[in-house]
Design an enzyme around this catalytic site. Structure first.
Site, mmCIF file in Angstrom:
data_model
loop_
_atom_site.group_PDB
_atom_site.id
_atom_site.type_symbol
_atom_site.label_atom_id
_atom_site.label_comp_id
_atom_site.label_asym_id
_atom_site.label_seq_id
_atom_site.Cartn_x
_atom_site.Cartn_y
_atom_site.Cartn_z
ATOM 1 C CG ASP A 298 -10.033 -1.067 10.517
ATOM 2 O OD1 ASP A 298 -9.755 -0.013 10.794
ATOM 3 O OD2 ASP A 298 -9.160 -2.183 10.639
ATOM 4 C CB CYS B 220 -5.020 -16.104 15.742
ATOM 5 S SG CYS B 220 -4.887 -14.768 14.270
ATOM 6 C CE LYS C 174 -1.390 1.407 10.234
ATOM 7 N NZ LYS C 174 -0.952 1.423 8.701
ATOM 8 N NE ARG D 205 -3.646 0.030 1.727
ATOM 9 C CZ ARG D 205 -4.562 -0.781 2.563
ATOM 10 N NH1 ARG D 205 -4.528 -0.421 4.103
ATOM 11 N NH2 ARG D 205 -5.353 -1.578 2.153
ATOM 12 C CE1 TYR D 206 0.367 4.679 4.269
ATOM 13 C CE2 TYR D 206 0.329 2.313 5.130
ATOM 14 C CZ TYR D 206 -0.305 3.569 5.151
ATOM 15 O OH TYR D 206 -1.119 4.055 6.031
ATOM 16 C CB CYS E 231 -10.178 -9.988 14.238
ATOM 17 S SG CYS E 231 -8.728 -10.176 13.061
ATOM 18 C CG ASP F 37 -5.988 1.597 8.652
ATOM 19 O OD1 ASP F 37 -5.465 2.206 7.677
ATOM 20 O OD2 ASP F 37 -5.312 0.461 9.150
ATOM 21 N NE ARG G 247 -4.938 -8.181 7.582
ATOM 22 C CZ ARG G 247 -3.721 -7.836 8.065
ATOM 23 N NH1 ARG G 247 -3.236 -8.601 9.055
ATOM 24 N NH2 ARG G 247 -3.095 -6.839 7.932
ATOM 25 N NE ARG H 221 5.820 2.527 5.307
ATOM 26 C CZ ARG H 221 4.872 3.898 5.515
ATOM 27 N NH1 ARG H 221 3.881 3.452 6.544
ATOM 28 N NH2 ARG H 221 4.680 4.808 4.889
ATOM 29 C CB CYS I 222 -9.217 -10.512 18.785
ATOM 30 S SG CYS I 222 -7.580 -10.797 18.953
HETATM 31 S S1 SF4 Z 1 -6.420 -9.553 15.888
HETATM 32 FE FE1 SF4 Z 1 -7.032 -10.766 14.407
HETATM 33 S S2 SF4 Z 1 -5.150 -11.347 13.546
HETATM 34 FE FE2 SF4 Z 1 -4.555 -10.442 15.462
HETATM 35 S S3 SF4 Z 1 -4.594 -11.943 16.914
HETATM 36 FE FE3 SF4 Z 1 -6.386 -11.473 17.094
HETATM 37 S S4 SF4 Z 1 -7.542 -12.501 15.508
HETATM 38 FE FE4 SF4 Z 1 -5.491 -12.783 15.170
#
Ligand code: SF4
Length: 454
Positions: A321, A153, A365, A140-141, A160, A358, A162, A144, A157
């Site tokens: 997000d 994972c 960002k 993207r940038y 998350c 973001d 993603r 980077r 979370c």
């Molecule tokens: S935020 Fe998403 S990618 Fe990061 S540890 Fe938690 S579940 Fe995994």
């Protein structure tokens, strides 16, 4: 084709113990299930990260055994089938109250609200998939790139960003894909900073992770490698001496971790961060502003103080997000600005992250701050500090007139500051002002500010 570099979590799933750990009481330190058949030496297994991964809470049945109050919650099944659940016994043991008032519960236990999406949310609001010249590599940038090295994972979370990929298939980058990534990096020497992310790259076995690190490090134009990981927070026993020895071969290497609440600051997570810091790895933290978790300024003040204490620099505070499944975590942007207003002046600069949105559509960002620039004229910029003090800053070459020599009718306002007719408007009765008053009244203070013994 089978990926040749697999995550340990995926390859060891068949070894999972049948019994989930029983839930420790809130005041107790984390402990493994006393009746777990695999436990022959409680401490050594509890501190074995592979044991923690094999014994993640993954099903509603396992969750109900751990938190019996959830045994009637069949509605969680639909959530888990859309967005996978995994909670390490260690992270589950940090739950103090088994309901949504508990920040750890809120971040780890599925919630039916994840299935209620307003139309403004999308699967990939940052449009990462259209910034991928090679599958898994986001460019993207200009300077980077971010490599999704795994979709696994240790803990999924609930907030998350993603959610569309994390845990949907637990796998890691194949050798073929990794070669494509290296070829792209070689063809783009402007990329000097590569972030290895996921999923969580530290769920990979040391050898698998090292194959990614060495491949990226083999590209001469890559100067800095960063790893994004939540492992120090949710699986701190993963930070073994062997892992750290391996990581330090790839300096300059930085790690950004993801603490969101002071309850995540434990002896174990502190030790994990300490090991990484001792290996010369600079640590940053990227937290997400989450409703009901950390959207009170005092909570983040405590978190950021604690992070600096364990040598982790608060780096970003993200506005949540616009991703599907997280609406119940979203706060207003205003809430974030209020928090930043509160932190400034209470914490040192190294403890204050940059609050960012973001931007949707891959805009990157965007830092968001309280307004500190009050007014501007050709000669002066009028600024305000955290106390409400207004001060002007003269531009270079502007002749300044001492306040006592200016002719003012009445008290100055912002216009007078911008016009250079006064330099400051002091708020009354600030703590700093009261402290200054006491210092002025002490005897023996000389013009340099030192107190000398007579
Ligand atoms: S935020 Fe998403 S990618 Fe990061 S540890 Fe938690 S579940 Fe995994």
């Amino acid at each position: 084709m089978q990926p040749q570099v697999t995550s340990l979590a995926a390859s060891r799933e068949e070894e999972q113990s049948s019994e989930p750990p029983s839930r420790p009481r809130a005041e107790e330190p984390p402990s493994p299930a006393p009746d777990c058949p695999a436990v022959s030496s409680r401490d050594s297994l509890w501190n074995d990260w592979r044991w923690q991964i094999r014994n993640r809470i993954r099903t509603l049945e396992q969750l109900s055994a751990y938190l019996p109050g959830l045994s009637e919650r069949a509605d969680l099944k639909a959530v888990i089938s859309k967005y996978p659940m995994a909670i390490t016994p260690y992270y589950a043991s940090l739950i103090r109250v088994p309901d949504l008032s508990d920040p750890i519960f809120r971040m780890s236990i599925p919630n039916p609200q994840e299935l209620s999406d307003p139309p403004c949310l999308s699967e990939d609001p940052l449009e990462e998939h259209v910034d991928m010249p090679v599958p898994g590599l986001i460019h993207r940038y200009k300077d980077r790139a971010l490599l999704i090295a795994t979709t696994t994972c240790s803990m999924y979370c609930r907030h998350c960003t993603r959610k569309r990929i994390a845990g949907t298939r637990e796998t890691a980058i194949s050798s073929r894909r990794l070669r494509q990534v290296v070829e792209y990096l070689q063809a783009h020497p402007e990329i000097c900073d590569v972030i290895i992310s996921g999923g969580d790259p530290l769920t990979m076995a040391d050898a698998a992770l090292e194959s990614v690190l060495s491949a990226v490090r083999s590209v001469p134009s890559v100067q800095v490698i960063r790893i994004g990981t939540r492992v120090p927070v949710v699986l701190p026993m993963r930070i073994t001496d062997a892992l750290v020895q391996m990581l330090r071969k790839y300096h300059p290497l930085w790690i950004n971790t993801h603490f969101n609440h002071p309850n995540e600051l434990t002896a174990e997570s502190s030790a994990a961060c300490g090991k990484l810091a001792d290996a010369g790895i600079p640590l940053g933290n990227q937290s997400v502003l989450l409703r009901g978790v950390n959207d009170r300024p005092q909570v983040l003040e405590e978190l950021y103080r604690g992070l600096v204490r364990i040598r982790v620099r608060p780096y970003y505070l993200y506005q949540c997000d616009l991703v599907r499944g997280v609406e119940h975590f979203r706060t207003s942007v205003r809430a974030g600005i209020e928090i930043m207003e509160y932190l400034r002046g209470r914490l040192s600069g190294i403890a204050i992250p940059t609050f960012v949105v973001d931007a949707p559509h891959g805009g990157g960002k965007i830092p968001v701050l309280p307004n500190y620039v009050v007014s501007m004229s050709p000669t002066h910029t009028v600024l305000r500090n955290y106390e409400g003090l207004l001060i002007h800053y003269p531009e270079p070459g502007v002749e300044t007139i001492p306040d006592e020599q200016t002719e003012l009718h009445g008290t100055p306002g912002v216009w007078e500051l911008a016009a250079g007719k006064a330099s400051v408007i002091q708020p009354a009765r600030t703590l700093r002002g009261q402290r200054r008053e006491k210092i002025r009244n002490r005897s023996g203070l000389d013009a340099t500010g030192f107190l000398f013994d007579s």
